[in-house]
Scaffold this motif. Structure first.
Motif, PDB file in Angstrom:
ATOM      1  N   PRO A 122       1.194  -1.392  -0.396  1.00 26.23           N
ATOM      2  CA  PRO A 122       0.021   0.018  -0.008  1.00 26.23           C
ATOM      3  C   PRO A 122       0.861   1.398  -0.101  1.00 26.23           C
ATOM      4  N   GLN A 123       2.100   1.235   0.778  1.00 24.31           N
ATOM      5  CA  GLN A 123       2.998   2.698   0.402  1.00 24.31           C
ATOM      6  C   GLN A 123       3.170   3.217  -0.550  1.00 24.31           C
ATOM      7  N   LEU A 127       2.754   6.324  -2.857  1.00 23.93           N
ATOM      8  CA  LEU A 127       4.637   6.552  -3.263  1.00 23.93           C
ATOM      9  C   LEU A 127       4.152   6.341  -4.884  1.00 23.93           C
ATOM     10  N   GLY A 128       4.372   5.821  -5.749  1.00 26.39           N
ATOM     11  CA  GLY A 128       3.389   5.370  -7.464  1.00 26.39           C
ATOM     12  C   GLY A 128       3.465   7.148  -7.625  1.00 26.39           C
ATOM     13  N   ARG A 129       1.978   6.965  -6.844  1.00 28.58           N
ATOM     14  CA  ARG A 129       0.773   8.226  -7.480  1.00 28.58           C
ATOM     15  C   ARG A 129       1.501   9.204  -7.117  1.00 28.58           C
ATOM     16  N   VAL A 205      15.977  -9.648   0.084  1.00 33.85           N
ATOM     17  CA  VAL A 205      16.387  -9.160   1.413  1.00 33.85           C
ATOM     18  C   VAL A 205      15.208  -9.231   2.470  1.00 33.85           C
ATOM     19  N   PRO A 206      15.949  -9.998   3.562  1.00 31.82           N
ATOM     20  CA  PRO A 206      14.580 -10.947   4.309  1.00 31.82           C
ATOM     21  C   PRO A 206      13.845 -10.093   4.988  1.00 31.82           C
ATOM     22  N   ARG A 207      13.082 -10.315   4.970  1.00 28.39           N
ATOM     23  CA  ARG A 207      11.514  -9.836   5.763  1.00 28.39           C
ATOM     24  C   ARG A 207      11.323  -8.310   5.251  1.00 28.39           C
ATOM     25  N   ARG A 208      11.043  -8.010   3.786  1.00 29.55           N
ATOM     26  CA  ARG A 208      11.086  -7.208   2.907  1.00 29.55           C
ATOM     27  C   ARG A 208       9.192  -6.392   2.866  1.00 29.55           C
ATOM     28  N   ALA A 209       8.850  -5.762   2.690  1.00 38.88           N
ATOM     29  CA  ALA A 209       7.534  -5.369   4.016  1.00 38.88           C
ATOM     30  C   ALA A 209       6.519  -5.191   2.271  1.00 38.88           C
ATOM     31  N   SER A 210       7.455  -5.820   1.405  1.00 42.68           N
ATOM     32  CA  SER A 210       6.173  -6.125   0.007  1.00 42.68           C
ATOM     33  C   SER A 210       5.716  -7.632  -0.466  1.00 42.68           C
ATOM     34  N   ALA A 211       6.593  -8.439   0.468  1.00 37.48           N
ATOM     35  CA  ALA A 211       6.495  -9.782   0.231  1.00 37.48           C
ATOM     36  C   ALA A 211       4.326 -10.289   0.685  1.00 37.48           C
ATOM     37  N   THR A 212       4.154  -9.587   0.991  1.00 38.33           N
ATOM     38  CA  THR A 212       2.809  -9.721   1.085  1.00 38.33           C
ATOM     39  C   THR A 212       1.668  -9.698  -0.319  1.00 38.33           C
TER      40      THR A 212
END
Length: 255
Positions: A122-123, A127-129, A205-212
């Protein structure tokens, strides 16, 4: 995957898929243009598909837009003259400038290059927007004149102005390697084992937030096609003599 002006390969792949604009939707990870010999034909075709084609902007697409506005220098490898001289150039470039930086749908997120490890999906979309708004503002040429550059090389929530937008653009259209805390490195363009000391492929990268979500991307031809649970990297180097690759998202079939 990255088309980069390879119009014949695109049409061959769509024939292999049995693509139908009345039935299917076509996601394109960016770099529609440059280096190949038919960028104009690619732009005209993808634009003609209307909402059937969902496209994210790549670094070569942005380079074309900047060239047209006098905000970038030509590279000797560029093959963009036909686009810049076309009678419908202004319409094509205005359309290209309104493409997304980051697209999210269901469990998938599409971006040209990558997502910094601290950014959630979502972030990243928000940011893309910010970049999309700058690209379509009345003074968008001012943004283009300040967009290119490799600094700052790391995200900070307190960044503002051109620095903030530049980091977003660099992550989403140029990044391959970064550190655990998201510092980017832009010189290394080789395979995975070419990472500079202390750097990793952004998706490792471990535990990257985008892995959802499963991130669909391109940009990295030396990486090649890569199919993981949370990653579909689709630049299989068509421009360099490889194939053009598509994945059917419903069942992950590779074509």
């Amino acid at each position: 995957g990255d088309i980069q002006g390879c119009y014949a390969a695109l049409q061959n792949l769509l024939g292999e898929i049995g693509f139908s604009a009345s039935r299917d939707r076509l996601w394109l990870v960016g770099d529609l243009v440059n280096r190949g010999d038919a960028s104009l034909e690619v732009l005209r075709f993808v634009r003609s598909l209307g909402s059937v084609a969902v496209t994210t902007l790549g670094n070569h697409d942005l380079h074309l837009i900047m060239l047209a506005e006098g905000c970038s220098r030509r590279n000797k490898e560029d093959t963009l003259d036909a686009v810049l001289a076309a009678p419908d150039r202004d319409e094509l470039l205005a359309w290209l400038r309104t493409r997304s930086m980051f697209h999210v749908e269901d469990e998938y997120a599409m971006v040209h290059a990558g997502v910094l490890p601290q950014w959630s999906i979502p972030q990243a979309r928000e940011l893309g927007r910010e970049v999309e708004l700058a690209l379509n503002a009345p003074d968008y040429a001012d943004f283009l004149a300040n967009m290119w550059g490799s600094e700052p090389a790391q995200w900070n929530d307190h960044l503002r102005g051109w620095d903030r937008l530049r980091v977003i653009v660099n992550a989403m259209t140029r990044m391959r390697f970064c550190t655990h805390d998201g510092r980017m490195e832009f010189r290394s363009k080789g395979p995975l084992d070419s990472a500079p000391p202390g750097y990793l492929p952004w998706f490792a990268v471990p535990r990257r937030a985008s892995a959802t979500h499963t991130v669909v991307c391109g940009h990295w031809s030396a990486l090649g096609f890569r199919h993981e649970e949370k990653l579909l990297a689709l630049d299989s180097g068509c421009l360099w003599g490889g194939c053009l690759t598509a994945v059917r998202l419903e069942d992950r079939k590779v074509l």
